[in-house]
Scaffold this motif. Structure first.
Motif, PDB file in Angstrom:
ATOM      1  N   ARG A 145     -14.613 -10.522   6.338  1.00  0.00           N
ATOM      2  CA  ARG A 145     -13.901  -9.812   5.401  1.00  0.00           C
ATOM      3  C   ARG A 145     -14.730  -9.668   4.126  1.00  0.00           C
ATOM      4  O   ARG A 145     -15.378 -10.852   3.785  1.00  0.00           O
ATOM      5  CB  ARG A 145     -12.556 -10.062   4.897  1.00  0.00           C
ATOM      6  CG  ARG A 145     -12.435 -11.621   4.153  1.00  0.00           C
ATOM      7  CD  ARG A 145     -12.710 -12.709   5.100  1.00  0.00           C
ATOM      8  NE  ARG A 145     -12.618 -14.015   4.508  1.00  0.00           N
ATOM      9  CZ  ARG A 145     -13.630 -14.541   4.116  1.00  0.00           C
ATOM     10  NH1 ARG A 145     -15.162 -14.063   4.035  1.00  0.00           N
ATOM     11  NH2 ARG A 145     -13.584 -15.872   3.479  1.00  0.00           N
ATOM     12  N   ASP A 146     -14.856  -8.720   3.263  1.00  0.00           N
ATOM     13  CA  ASP A 146     -15.742  -8.793   2.032  1.00  0.00           C
ATOM     14  C   ASP A 146     -14.730  -7.966   1.142  1.00  0.00           C
ATOM     15  O   ASP A 146     -14.705  -8.592   0.075  1.00  0.00           O
ATOM     16  CB  ASP A 146     -16.918  -7.783   2.096  1.00  0.00           C
ATOM     17  CG  ASP A 146     -17.905  -8.504   3.048  1.00  0.00           C
ATOM     18  OD1 ASP A 146     -18.457  -9.743   2.861  1.00  0.00           O
ATOM     19  OD2 ASP A 146     -18.553  -7.848   3.968  1.00  0.00           O
ATOM     20  N   LEU A 147     -13.876  -7.071   1.381  1.00  0.00           N
ATOM     21  CA  LEU A 147     -13.090  -6.100   0.571  1.00  0.00           C
ATOM     22  C   LEU A 147     -11.650  -6.078   1.054  1.00  0.00           C
ATOM     23  O   LEU A 147     -11.670  -6.100   2.477  1.00  0.00           O
ATOM     24  CB  LEU A 147     -13.651  -4.877   0.267  1.00  0.00           C
ATOM     25  CG  LEU A 147     -15.234  -4.666  -0.279  1.00  0.00           C
ATOM     26  CD1 LEU A 147     -15.543  -3.149  -0.429  1.00  0.00           C
ATOM     27  CD2 LEU A 147     -15.171  -5.430  -1.648  1.00  0.00           C
ATOM     28  N   SER A 148     -10.645  -6.091   0.358  1.00  0.00           N
ATOM     29  CA  SER A 148      -9.534  -5.962   0.894  1.00  0.00           C
ATOM     30  C   SER A 148      -8.961  -4.906  -0.013  1.00  0.00           C
ATOM     31  O   SER A 148      -9.212  -4.522  -1.300  1.00  0.00           O
ATOM     32  CB  SER A 148      -8.560  -7.185   0.448  1.00  0.00           C
ATOM     33  OG  SER A 148      -7.055  -6.776   0.669  1.00  0.00           O
ATOM     34  N   ALA A 149      -7.913  -4.074   0.482  1.00  0.00           N
ATOM     35  CA  ALA A 149      -7.373  -2.882  -0.245  1.00  0.00           C
ATOM     36  C   ALA A 149      -5.851  -2.624   0.634  1.00  0.00           C
ATOM     37  O   ALA A 149      -5.770  -2.869   1.713  1.00  0.00           O
ATOM     38  CB  ALA A 149      -8.255  -1.282  -0.051  1.00  0.00           C
ATOM     39  N   GLU A 150      -5.297  -1.819  -0.181  1.00  0.00           N
ATOM     40  CA  GLU A 150      -3.926  -1.259   0.522  1.00  0.00           C
ATOM     41  C   GLU A 150      -4.130   0.224   0.685  1.00  0.00           C
ATOM     42  O   GLU A 150      -4.412   0.862  -0.437  1.00  0.00           O
ATOM     43  CB  GLU A 150      -2.650  -1.494  -0.500  1.00  0.00           C
ATOM     44  CG  GLU A 150      -2.625  -3.068  -0.586  1.00  0.00           C
ATOM     45  CD  GLU A 150      -1.251  -3.229  -1.674  1.00  0.00           C
ATOM     46  OE1 GLU A 150      -0.915  -2.388  -2.201  1.00  0.00           O
ATOM     47  OE2 GLU A 150      -0.891  -4.488  -1.752  1.00  0.00           O
ATOM     48  N   ARG A 151      -3.737   0.788   1.973  1.00  0.00           N
ATOM     49  CA  ARG A 151      -3.940   1.983   2.089  1.00  0.00           C
ATOM     50  C   ARG A 151      -2.513   2.784   2.051  1.00  0.00           C
ATOM     51  O   ARG A 151      -1.670   2.274   2.695  1.00  0.00           O
ATOM     52  CB  ARG A 151      -4.416   2.409   3.596  1.00  0.00           C
ATOM     53  CG  ARG A 151      -4.763   3.617   3.841  1.00  0.00           C
ATOM     54  CD  ARG A 151      -5.796   4.145   4.888  1.00  0.00           C
ATOM     55  NE  ARG A 151      -5.776   3.195   6.085  1.00  0.00           N
ATOM     56  CZ  ARG A 151      -6.832   2.802   7.071  1.00  0.00           C
ATOM     57  NH1 ARG A 151      -7.817   3.667   6.834  1.00  0.00           N
ATOM     58  NH2 ARG A 151      -6.448   2.111   8.116  1.00  0.00           N
ATOM     59  N   VAL A 152      -2.575   3.689   1.347  1.00  0.00           N
ATOM     60  CA  VAL A 152      -1.294   4.264   1.157  1.00  0.00           C
ATOM     61  C   VAL A 152      -1.157   5.441   2.009  1.00  0.00           C
ATOM     62  O   VAL A 152      -2.189   6.562   2.352  1.00  0.00           O
ATOM     63  CB  VAL A 152      -0.983   5.072  -0.347  1.00  0.00           C
ATOM     64  CG1 VAL A 152       0.258   5.737  -0.563  1.00  0.00           C
ATOM     65  CG2 VAL A 152      -1.304   4.041  -1.393  1.00  0.00           C
ATOM     66  N   ILE A 153      -0.002   5.548   2.789  1.00  0.00           N
ATOM     67  CA  ILE A 153       0.379   6.569   3.841  1.00  0.00           C
ATOM     68  C   ILE A 153       1.753   7.330   3.688  1.00  0.00           C
ATOM     69  O   ILE A 153       2.535   6.766   3.294  1.00  0.00           O
ATOM     70  CB  ILE A 153       0.239   5.849   5.315  1.00  0.00           C
ATOM     71  CG1 ILE A 153      -0.748   5.340   5.601  1.00  0.00           C
ATOM     72  CG2 ILE A 153       0.954   6.996   6.447  1.00  0.00           C
ATOM     73  CD1 ILE A 153      -0.745   4.202   6.779  1.00  0.00           C
ATOM     74  N   THR A 159       8.139  10.208   3.402  1.00  0.00           N
ATOM     75  CA  THR A 159       8.025   8.546   3.374  1.00  0.00           C
ATOM     76  C   THR A 159       6.822   8.085   2.873  1.00  0.00           C
ATOM     77  O   THR A 159       5.730   8.529   3.515  1.00  0.00           O
ATOM     78  CB  THR A 159       8.660   7.961   4.811  1.00  0.00           C
ATOM     79  OG1 THR A 159       9.780   8.618   4.959  1.00  0.00           O
ATOM     80  CG2 THR A 159       8.507   6.508   4.780  1.00  0.00           C
ATOM     81  N   THR A 160       6.696   6.826   2.073  1.00  0.00           N
ATOM     82  CA  THR A 160       5.460   6.359   1.442  1.00  0.00           C
ATOM     83  C   THR A 160       5.282   4.992   1.933  1.00  0.00           C
ATOM     84  O   THR A 160       6.323   4.303   1.730  1.00  0.00           O
ATOM     85  CB  THR A 160       5.376   6.729   0.291  1.00  0.00           C
ATOM     86  OG1 THR A 160       5.383   8.288  -0.068  1.00  0.00           O
ATOM     87  CG2 THR A 160       4.087   6.169  -0.173  1.00  0.00           C
ATOM     88  N   ARG A 161       4.455   4.658   2.654  1.00  0.00           N
ATOM     89  CA  ARG A 161       4.327   3.226   2.788  1.00  0.00           C
ATOM     90  C   ARG A 161       2.911   2.739   2.713  1.00  0.00           C
ATOM     91  O   ARG A 161       1.829   3.511   2.274  1.00  0.00           O
ATOM     92  CB  ARG A 161       4.689   2.778   4.048  1.00  0.00           C
ATOM     93  CG  ARG A 161       3.841   3.383   5.121  1.00  0.00           C
ATOM     94  CD  ARG A 161       4.453   3.094   6.883  1.00  0.00           C
ATOM     95  NE  ARG A 161       3.549   3.940   7.848  1.00  0.00           N
ATOM     96  CZ  ARG A 161       2.584   3.470   8.488  1.00  0.00           C
ATOM     97  NH1 ARG A 161       2.082   2.219   8.001  1.00  0.00           N
ATOM     98  NH2 ARG A 161       1.882   3.927   9.333  1.00  0.00           N
ATOM     99  N   THR A 162       2.695   1.430   2.582  1.00  0.00           N
ATOM    100  CA  THR A 162       1.267   1.036   2.413  1.00  0.00           C
ATOM    101  C   THR A 162       0.873  -0.126   3.422  1.00  0.00           C
ATOM    102  O   THR A 162       1.721  -0.651   4.170  1.00  0.00           O
ATOM    103  CB  THR A 162       1.071   0.120   1.109  1.00  0.00           C
ATOM    104  OG1 THR A 162       1.709  -0.952   1.100  1.00  0.00           O
ATOM    105  CG2 THR A 162       1.407   0.979  -0.098  1.00  0.00           C
TER     106      THR A 162
END
Length: 255
Positions: A145-153, A159-162
């Motif tokens: 790992r180098d970067l972390s993120a939350e992807r919004v779907i 309906t929205t989730r991450t």
């Protein structure tokens, strides 16, 4: 556990010129009969990487870096994933193979830290990625790992989730990313949970070998987590075509 068997191995060439490990088993050394072959197995890069992944999951390899280095030292087949046209989200497809592509970026102007910074800046531009974080110091022990993120779907029903996504940067200008590299990236993923890691993006300024792509496809088709996404230089160039200021800021434009 039984008394074990005698076995020998040798490296041979497949019809396409790639390396194979040929393993021959001769049965138990305690047998009184004449020594003869009882079974033969052959491992290519894909099956060898899967075997390494199994050993890592079973905690049979104490030094991850040494294990992966030992396998990776074998000569790689001289093949890589061909460039594919990539149309970024929201753009229209075209008959031209170079739609949206910023051609001829000078990746050599970046060092490892610069490549990670470029990815950090790029992901912060994406509207469906949030809370982008830089997790490790450049050249820290590579634990996937180098970067972390939350992807919004967002689905059509509203309906929205991450989902949690990790991004690993591989600024490799002279070596393609192979299946062993993917396995050693996947192995320590449980150390970074919870929360569950749903996606792993491996982004490189170079290419992926065909065996690496085959391994990723099998991993995803088997329904395993995290879902693997391989981003070669051609995909990064297509994405950066929509952000020319980043290309200029990071000195990637060919003079």
């Amino acid at each position: 556990m039984d008394d074990g068997i005698d076995a020998e191995y040798r490296v041979i060439r497949d019809a396409d010129g790639s390396n194979l490990v040929h393993l021959t088993a001769f049965g138990s050394s305690s047998r009184g009969s004449t020594r003869k072959s009882s079974q033969s197995l052959q491992f290519d890069r894909t099956t060898a990487a899967e075997l390494l992944r199994i050993f890592l999951e079973a905690d049979l390899v104490s030094d991850l870096a040494a294990a992966s280095s030992a396998v990776a030292d074998q000569p790689e087949p001289e093949q890589s994933v061909p460039d594919l046209a990539y149309v970024s989200e929201g753009s229209e497809e075209s008959d031209s193979p170079n739609v949206g592509v910023t051609e001829g970026l000078v990746w050599g102007k970046l060092d490892d830290s610069g490549f990670e910074r470029l990815l950090f800046d790029l992901f912060r531009r994406f509207p469906r990625y949030q809370n982008v974080e830089w997790l490790t110091h450049t050249r820290a022990p590579d634990r996937g790992r180098d970067l972390s993120a939350e992807r919004v779907i967002v689905d059509d029903g509203g309906t929205t989730r991450t989902e949690r996504v990790l991004i690993q940067a591989k600024h490799w200008k002279t070596k393609s990313v192979g299946p062993v590299d993917i396995c050693t990236t996947l192995a320590p993923m449980p150390l970074w949970e919870p929360p569950v890691i749903r996606g792993l993006i491996i982004a490189t300024s170079g290419r992926f070998t065909a065996d690496a792509v085959a391994l990723a496809e099998k991993h995803n088709n088997d329904g395993k987590l995290p879902y693997l996404e391989l981003w070669p230089d051609s995909r990064l160039e297509a994405l950066l075509a929509n952000h020319p200021d980043l290309v200029s800021r990071h000195g990637l434009r060919r003079q």
